[in-house]
Design an enzyme around this catalytic site. Sequence first.
Site, PDB file in Angstrom:
ATOM      1  N   HIS A  86       0.833  -1.213   0.000  1.00  0.00           N
ATOM      2  CA  HIS A  86       0.000   0.000   0.000  1.00  0.00           C
ATOM      3  C   HIS A  86       0.858   1.250   0.000  1.00  0.00           C
ATOM      4  CE1 HIS A  86       0.279   0.876   4.439  1.00  0.00           C
ATOM      5  NE2 HIS A  86       0.384  -0.434   4.543  1.00  0.00           N
ATOM      6  N   ASP A  88      -0.530   4.304   0.596  1.00  0.00           N
ATOM      7  CA  ASP A  88      -1.042   5.335   1.512  1.00  0.00           C
ATOM      8  C   ASP A  88      -0.335   5.208   2.856  1.00  0.00           C
ATOM      9  OD1 ASP A  88      -2.439   2.864   2.023  1.00  0.00           O
ATOM     10  OD2 ASP A  88      -3.956   3.975   3.164  1.00  0.00           O
ATOM     11  N   ASP A 125       6.110   1.446   6.629  1.00  0.00           N
ATOM     12  CA  ASP A 125       4.692   1.080   6.477  1.00  0.00           C
ATOM     13  C   ASP A 125       4.044   1.987   5.438  1.00  0.00           C
ATOM     14  OD1 ASP A 125       2.163   0.081   6.867  1.00  0.00           O
ATOM     15  OD2 ASP A 125       1.877   0.976   8.841  1.00  0.00           O
ATOM     16  N   GLU A 158      -5.194   1.185   2.407  1.00  0.00           N
ATOM     17  CA  GLU A 158      -5.025   0.171   3.469  1.00  0.00           C
ATOM     18  C   GLU A 158      -5.208   0.789   4.843  1.00  0.00           C
ATOM     19  OE1 GLU A 158      -3.445  -2.518   6.416  1.00  0.00           O
ATOM     20  OE2 GLU A 158      -2.718  -0.495   6.028  1.00  0.00           O
ATOM     21  N   ASP A 185       4.673  -6.217   4.675  1.00  0.00           N
ATOM     22  CA  ASP A 185       4.011  -5.129   5.403  1.00  0.00           C
ATOM     23  C   ASP A 185       3.917  -5.488   6.882  1.00  0.00           C
ATOM     24  OD1 ASP A 185       2.739  -2.669   5.683  1.00  0.00           O
ATOM     25  OD2 ASP A 185       0.750  -3.455   5.221  1.00  0.00           O
ATOM     26  N   HIS A 218     -25.517  22.856  34.297  1.00  0.00           N
ATOM     27  CA  HIS A 218     -24.675  23.508  35.309  1.00  0.00           C
ATOM     28  C   HIS A 218     -24.336  22.447  36.355  1.00  0.00           C
ATOM     29  CE1 HIS A 218     -23.457  26.133  38.541  1.00  0.00           C
ATOM     30  NE2 HIS A 218     -23.584  27.214  37.775  1.00  0.00           N
ATOM     31  N   THR A 320     -17.685  24.726  34.523  1.00  0.00           N
ATOM     32  CA  THR A 320     -18.431  23.805  35.381  1.00  0.00           C
ATOM     33  C   THR A 320     -19.665  23.312  34.645  1.00  0.00           C
ATOM     34  OG1 THR A 320     -19.415  25.770  36.353  1.00  0.00           O
ATOM     35  CG2 THR A 320     -17.622  24.731  37.585  1.00  0.00           C
ATOM     36  N   SER A 404      -3.187  -5.850  11.752  1.00  0.00           N
ATOM     37  CA  SER A 404      -4.183  -6.339  10.805  1.00  0.00           C
ATOM     38  C   SER A 404      -3.903  -5.815   9.407  1.00  0.00           C
ATOM     39  CB  SER A 404      -5.579  -5.855  11.226  1.00  0.00           C
ATOM     40  OG  SER A 404      -5.812  -6.100  12.588  1.00  0.00           O
ATOM     41  N   HIS A 432       3.197   4.212  12.459  1.00  0.00           N
ATOM     42  CA  HIS A 432       2.048   5.031  12.896  1.00  0.00           C
ATOM     43  C   HIS A 432       2.446   6.074  13.959  1.00  0.00           C
ATOM     44  CE1 HIS A 432      -1.279   1.945  11.568  1.00  0.00           C
ATOM     45  NE2 HIS A 432      -0.247   1.970  10.748  1.00  0.00           N
TER      46      HIS A 432
END
Length: 461
Positions: A86, A88, A125, A158, A185, A218, A320, A404, A432
């Site tokens: 992939h 992306d 990745d 992906e 991957d 409130h 609050t 995954s 990531h």
Amino acid sequence: MEQTNNYIDSNKDKFLQELIELLKIPSISADPMYAQNLLDCADAIAKNLVESGIENVEVLETKGYPVVYGEKIIDNSLPTILIYGHYDVQPPDPINLWESDPFEPTIKNTEIHPDGALFARGSADDKGQFFMHVKAVEAMINTNSLYCNVKFLIEGEEEVGSENLEDFLIEHKDKLKNDIILISDTSVLSMENPTLTTGLRGLSYLEVEVEGANRDLHSGLYGGAVPNPINILCDMIASLHDKNENVTVKDFYDKVSAITSEELKEMQKLPFDLEEYKNAIGLNDITGERGYSTLERTTIRPSLDVNGIWGGYMGEGAKTVIPSKAYAKISMRLVPNQNPNEITKLFSEHFKSIAPASIKVNVKAFHGGKPYVLPCTDKGYISAKKAMEKTFEKEVLPLRGGGSIPIVSTFEEILGTKSVLMGFGLDSDALHSPNEHFGLKNFYLGIKTIPYFFKYYSESN
Ligand code: BES
Ligand code: MN
Ligand code: MN
């Protein structure tokens, strides 16, 4: 093979420069602002495939971002390998934690990568990993040593669940016909203890909304007398694990299948340094399902995690208020034979059943994916093991992956073939996360391993 290896050795810098060009393109599929960059990235890959000697290269439309296709068919009597990857990438956020620009690839040495690593979003990745295949095929074509037919399918969705790829597979089923799918991957345990990924966890992902009063209240006028959706959501989430860290969702484990004793034995041969594991991510202690090791917890056992939680006042200073609504995003990693739709349904029923009468619950399901396993007896597995043992010069053991790749089980359903998960990254490569990187040694070793896979796979047929 010697010629192929020589070709690779003498083109190392060229390969790296080409990868750097691809990594400069911010192909972030989650954010529509980058749509043009994804299209540009697909075009750049198509151009590189052509220059590498791959034929019938096309950028094919899907209902989402396009797929890059290419092939080199040398002899219809030889097996056909379909390479999947992939282009992306994940959003780079939090951007201020990057030590160099995520889209200005930078080479730096690290403790784990003393020979240098390429820092950029998508380096491991998956741009750096699928690109190894493009360059390995270039080397094989240029040295007249392509042992199998090869097809490329490089997609752009992906990281957002590959939701349009299933229809694409159905539409292009004949074009994509293959004997085995080869994917880089995933990771190896370490360079000293290389592993082949024999499975992927599935995924159920959902968002929950808990609603109390019909407006924010409130917290002085109403506090103590009305349900607070954030307090309640926290209680509900806390109850999703028991004291042994088992997931309490009713029937959650019903379909979980145990791994064979041989697979468990192989897994237990793998060295695992818990101290190093904790140090690498700055933890004093770990936690997880009682009765299972850390490796088991992240590979052969399912899990449930909150990925985000919000509601109420989140601005500067204090306000609050008792919020009307609270939200959480929850992911469940699944193992064979859990089904994502079934698990999503079980979760949804369970979550509603534990809700107090004072609030309303809404569950919204997102994309999912089925778990996947590759038996160690598969010809593809055996060829990949031999190929890696040749280049790593170490014994290669099987290990399931915790992450995954939802399309892998769909490949099996629609194209009818198995996928070999021969990844070359490391879990510590910060996929990531800020400062994602890919070791140069891993990159070149990957390029050298792939031709051996082609050779051994063709010999096994
Ligand atoms: N390449 C990863 C998956 C992966 C990494 C598997 C390392 C095993 C070892 C892939 O790009 C990824 O991030 N997948 C997502 C899937 C999701 C976005 C549908 C994941 O696992 O969270
Ligand atoms: Mn990936
Ligand atoms: Mn990913």
